[in-house]
Design a protein around this motif. Structure first.
Motif, PDB file in Angstrom:
ATOM      1  N   GLU A 161      18.198 -12.318  -8.363  1.00 53.30           N
ATOM      2  CA  GLU A 161      16.976 -13.096  -9.172  1.00 53.30           C
ATOM      3  C   GLU A 161      15.516 -12.321  -9.254  1.00 53.30           C
ATOM      4  O   GLU A 161      15.264 -11.522  -8.411  1.00 53.30           O
ATOM      5  CB  GLU A 161      16.530 -14.791  -8.560  1.00 53.30           C
ATOM      6  CG  GLU A 161      15.841 -14.252  -7.207  1.00 53.30           C
ATOM      7  CD  GLU A 161      15.709 -15.631  -6.499  1.00 53.30           C
ATOM      8  OE1 GLU A 161      15.809 -16.722  -7.391  1.00 53.30           O
ATOM      9  OE2 GLU A 161      15.030 -15.641  -5.382  1.00 53.30           O
ATOM     10  N   PRO A 162      15.132 -12.278 -10.591  1.00 53.10           N
ATOM     11  CA  PRO A 162      14.004 -11.603 -10.693  1.00 53.10           C
ATOM     12  C   PRO A 162      12.768 -12.272 -10.009  1.00 53.10           C
ATOM     13  O   PRO A 162      12.747 -13.391  -9.792  1.00 53.10           O
ATOM     14  CB  PRO A 162      13.583 -11.684 -12.322  1.00 53.10           C
ATOM     15  CG  PRO A 162      14.292 -12.906 -12.906  1.00 53.10           C
ATOM     16  CD  PRO A 162      15.346 -13.244 -11.733  1.00 53.10           C
ATOM     17  N   VAL A 163      11.811 -11.216  -9.315  1.00 53.05           N
ATOM     18  CA  VAL A 163      10.632 -11.765  -8.566  1.00 53.05           C
ATOM     19  C   VAL A 163       9.435 -11.494  -9.051  1.00 53.05           C
ATOM     20  O   VAL A 163       8.634 -12.219  -9.457  1.00 53.05           O
ATOM     21  CB  VAL A 163      10.962 -11.438  -7.178  1.00 53.05           C
ATOM     22  CG1 VAL A 163       9.756 -11.878  -6.217  1.00 53.05           C
ATOM     23  CG2 VAL A 163      12.272 -12.014  -6.630  1.00 53.05           C
ATOM     24  N   GLN A 164       9.276 -10.119  -9.198  1.00 51.28           N
ATOM     25  CA  GLN A 164       7.911  -9.430  -9.622  1.00 51.28           C
ATOM     26  C   GLN A 164       8.314  -8.031 -10.136  1.00 51.28           C
ATOM     27  O   GLN A 164       9.397  -7.332  -9.952  1.00 51.28           O
ATOM     28  CB  GLN A 164       6.863  -9.282  -8.697  1.00 51.28           C
ATOM     29  CG  GLN A 164       7.176  -8.494  -7.519  1.00 51.28           C
ATOM     30  CD  GLN A 164       6.005  -8.693  -6.125  1.00 51.28           C
ATOM     31  OE1 GLN A 164       5.717  -9.739  -6.171  1.00 51.28           O
ATOM     32  NE2 GLN A 164       6.002  -7.643  -5.499  1.00 51.28           N
ATOM     33  N   GLU A 165       7.095  -7.256 -10.982  1.00 48.96           N
ATOM     34  CA  GLU A 165       7.334  -6.111 -11.162  1.00 48.96           C
ATOM     35  C   GLU A 165       6.784  -4.975 -10.376  1.00 48.96           C
ATOM     36  O   GLU A 165       5.927  -5.267  -9.488  1.00 48.96           O
ATOM     37  CB  GLU A 165       6.242  -5.923 -12.537  1.00 48.96           C
ATOM     38  CG  GLU A 165       7.174  -6.654 -13.852  1.00 48.96           C
ATOM     39  CD  GLU A 165       6.269  -6.182 -15.205  1.00 48.96           C
ATOM     40  OE1 GLU A 165       5.085  -5.843 -14.829  1.00 48.96           O
ATOM     41  OE2 GLU A 165       6.847  -6.471 -16.162  1.00 48.96           O
ATOM     42  N   CYS A 166       7.537  -3.866 -10.200  1.00 51.38           N
ATOM     43  CA  CYS A 166       7.253  -2.930  -9.404  1.00 51.38           C
ATOM     44  C   CYS A 166       6.797  -1.647 -10.158  1.00 51.38           C
ATOM     45  O   CYS A 166       7.326  -1.275 -10.933  1.00 51.38           O
ATOM     46  CB  CYS A 166       8.404  -2.459  -8.275  1.00 51.38           C
ATOM     47  SG  CYS A 166       8.640  -3.919  -7.453  1.00 51.38           S
ATOM     48  N   SER A 167       5.748  -0.752  -9.661  1.00 45.88           N
ATOM     49  CA  SER A 167       5.613   0.456 -10.154  1.00 45.88           C
ATOM     50  C   SER A 167       6.776   1.441 -10.197  1.00 45.88           C
ATOM     51  O   SER A 167       6.798   2.482 -11.018  1.00 45.88           O
ATOM     52  CB  SER A 167       4.041   0.886  -9.986  1.00 45.88           C
ATOM     53  OG  SER A 167       4.302   1.460  -8.279  1.00 45.88           O
ATOM     54  N   ASN A 168       7.420   1.467  -9.310  1.00 44.73           N
ATOM     55  CA  ASN A 168       8.691   2.461  -9.042  1.00 44.73           C
ATOM     56  C   ASN A 168       8.178   3.752  -8.880  1.00 44.73           C
ATOM     57  O   ASN A 168       8.768   4.828  -9.363  1.00 44.73           O
ATOM     58  CB  ASN A 168       9.694   2.340 -10.084  1.00 44.73           C
ATOM     59  CG  ASN A 168      10.972   2.575  -9.467  1.00 44.73           C
ATOM     60  OD1 ASN A 168      11.135   2.483  -8.283  1.00 44.73           O
ATOM     61  ND2 ASN A 168      12.046   3.094 -10.163  1.00 44.73           N
ATOM     62  N   SER A 169       7.039   3.965  -8.409  1.00 48.23           N
ATOM     63  CA  SER A 169       6.353   5.342  -8.021  1.00 48.23           C
ATOM     64  C   SER A 169       5.779   5.220  -6.641  1.00 48.23           C
ATOM     65  O   SER A 169       5.170   4.164  -6.386  1.00 48.23           O
ATOM     66  CB  SER A 169       5.544   5.747  -8.916  1.00 48.23           C
ATOM     67  OG  SER A 169       4.599   4.983  -9.151  1.00 48.23           O
ATOM     68  N   GLY A 170       6.191   6.308  -5.886  1.00 50.38           N
ATOM     69  CA  GLY A 170       5.237   6.183  -4.657  1.00 50.38           C
ATOM     70  C   GLY A 170       6.248   6.224  -3.465  1.00 50.38           C
ATOM     71  O   GLY A 170       7.413   6.226  -3.609  1.00 50.38           O
ATOM     72  N   THR A 171       5.820   5.724  -2.209  1.00 53.81           N
ATOM     73  CA  THR A 171       6.521   6.086  -1.017  1.00 53.81           C
ATOM     74  C   THR A 171       6.588   4.723  -0.271  1.00 53.81           C
ATOM     75  O   THR A 171       7.648   4.564   0.563  1.00 53.81           O
ATOM     76  CB  THR A 171       5.956   6.896   0.007  1.00 53.81           C
ATOM     77  OG1 THR A 171       4.371   6.321   0.109  1.00 53.81           O
ATOM     78  CG2 THR A 171       5.743   8.319  -0.600  1.00 53.81           C
ATOM     79  N   PHE A 172       5.909   3.484  -0.557  1.00 53.68           N
ATOM     80  CA  PHE A 172       6.142   2.200  -0.153  1.00 53.68           C
ATOM     81  C   PHE A 172       7.231   1.454  -0.587  1.00 53.68           C
ATOM     82  O   PHE A 172       7.268   1.513  -2.137  1.00 53.68           O
ATOM     83  CB  PHE A 172       4.771   1.580  -0.181  1.00 53.68           C
ATOM     84  CG  PHE A 172       3.740   2.363   0.595  1.00 53.68           C
ATOM     85  CD1 PHE A 172       3.623   2.438   1.928  1.00 53.68           C
ATOM     86  CD2 PHE A 172       2.549   2.885  -0.178  1.00 53.68           C
ATOM     87  CE1 PHE A 172       2.649   3.118   2.461  1.00 53.68           C
ATOM     88  CE2 PHE A 172       1.918   3.405   0.456  1.00 53.68           C
ATOM     89  CZ  PHE A 172       1.580   3.793   1.789  1.00 53.68           C
ATOM     90  N   ASP A 173       7.997   0.671   0.176  1.00 55.98           N
ATOM     91  CA  ASP A 173       9.035  -0.084  -0.511  1.00 55.98           C
ATOM     92  C   ASP A 173       8.380  -1.245  -1.139  1.00 55.98           C
ATOM     93  O   ASP A 173       7.319  -1.596  -0.850  1.00 55.98           O
ATOM     94  CB  ASP A 173       9.765  -0.757   0.587  1.00 55.98           C
ATOM     95  CG  ASP A 173      10.785   0.112   1.229  1.00 55.98           C
ATOM     96  OD1 ASP A 173      11.157   1.193   0.414  1.00 55.98           O
ATOM     97  OD2 ASP A 173      11.155  -0.121   2.669  1.00 55.98           O
ATOM     98  N   CYS A 174       8.846  -1.719  -2.461  1.00 58.85           N
ATOM     99  CA  CYS A 174       8.468  -2.860  -3.201  1.00 58.85           C
ATOM    100  C   CYS A 174       9.084  -4.054  -2.783  1.00 58.85           C
ATOM    101  O   CYS A 174      10.321  -4.079  -2.684  1.00 58.85           O
ATOM    102  CB  CYS A 174       8.706  -2.331  -4.817  1.00 58.85           C
ATOM    103  SG  CYS A 174       8.095  -3.840  -5.553  1.00 58.85           S
ATOM    104  N   THR A 175       8.164  -4.923  -2.279  1.00 57.63           N
ATOM    105  CA  THR A 175       8.835  -6.093  -1.535  1.00 57.63           C
ATOM    106  C   THR A 175       8.556  -7.273  -2.121  1.00 57.63           C
ATOM    107  O   THR A 175       7.205  -7.534  -2.690  1.00 57.63           O
ATOM    108  CB  THR A 175       8.419  -6.260   0.051  1.00 57.63           C
ATOM    109  OG1 THR A 175       7.219  -6.016  -0.094  1.00 57.63           O
ATOM    110  CG2 THR A 175       9.150  -4.937   0.752  1.00 57.63           C
ATOM    111  N   ALA A 176       9.068  -8.419  -1.957  1.00 60.65           N
ATOM    112  CA  ALA A 176       8.712  -9.565  -2.374  1.00 60.65           C
ATOM    113  C   ALA A 176       7.527 -10.333  -1.703  1.00 60.65           C
ATOM    114  O   ALA A 176       7.505  -9.878  -0.460  1.00 60.65           O
ATOM    115  CB  ALA A 176       9.696 -10.747  -2.693  1.00 60.65           C
ATOM    116  N   PRO A 177       6.915 -11.518  -1.866  1.00 66.32           N
ATOM    117  CA  PRO A 177       6.123 -12.025  -0.925  1.00 66.32           C
ATOM    118  C   PRO A 177       6.535 -12.510   0.397  1.00 66.32           C
ATOM    119  O   PRO A 177       5.840 -12.291   1.307  1.00 66.32           O
ATOM    120  CB  PRO A 177       5.528 -13.311  -1.883  1.00 66.32           C
ATOM    121  CG  PRO A 177       5.714 -12.912  -3.254  1.00 66.32           C
ATOM    122  CD  PRO A 177       6.907 -12.042  -3.397  1.00 66.32           C
ATOM    123  N   ASP A 178       7.795 -12.713   0.622  1.00 66.52           N
ATOM    124  CA  ASP A 178       8.373 -12.752   1.774  1.00 66.52           C
ATOM    125  C   ASP A 178       9.179 -11.498   2.499  1.00 66.52           C
ATOM    126  O   ASP A 178       9.747 -11.753   3.373  1.00 66.52           O
ATOM    127  CB  ASP A 178       9.497 -13.806   1.616  1.00 66.52           C
ATOM    128  CG  ASP A 178      10.674 -13.651   0.793  1.00 66.52           C
ATOM    129  OD1 ASP A 178      10.648 -12.461  -0.032  1.00 66.52           O
ATOM    130  OD2 ASP A 178      11.809 -14.272   0.890  1.00 66.52           O
TER     131      ASP A 178
END
Length: 88
Positions: free
Chosen positions: A49-66
């Motif tokens: 399911e779609p949650v939010q947009e991520c920049s998809n650049s960098g070193t940190f994991d893109c996570t949902a609010p939970d």
């Protein structure tokens, strides 16, 4: 003879100037990529399911609010983990 030379040389020179100008503007590098929709795996990697947009650049994991990992994909498949450039 001079007329024939100018009839070919002037258009060729204009075309070369135009092509080099176009080539120099296309080499401008992009500083950021376009955001990518982040998908959360619901049951397995084939249900998402779609949650939010991520920049998809960098070193940190893109996570949902939970704090669940977000992935690139669609409703039927989300396998590639997304990254972001800030820790928040």
């Amino acid at each position: 003879m001079k007329t024939n030379f100018f009839n070919y040389a002037i258009p060729m020179a204009i075309a070369i100037i135009g092509l080099t100008s176009a080539a120099s503007t296309s080499s401008i590098t992009k500083s950021e990529l376009a955001p990518v929709m982040g998908w959360r795996q619901i049951e397995n990697e084939s249900t998402c399911e779609p949650v939010q947009e991520c920049s998809n650049s960098g070193t940190f994991d893109c996570t949902a609010p939970d704090n669940t990992q977000l992935y690139a994909g669609s409703e039927s498949s989300c396998l590639v983990p997304l990254k972001r450039n800030t820790e928040d």
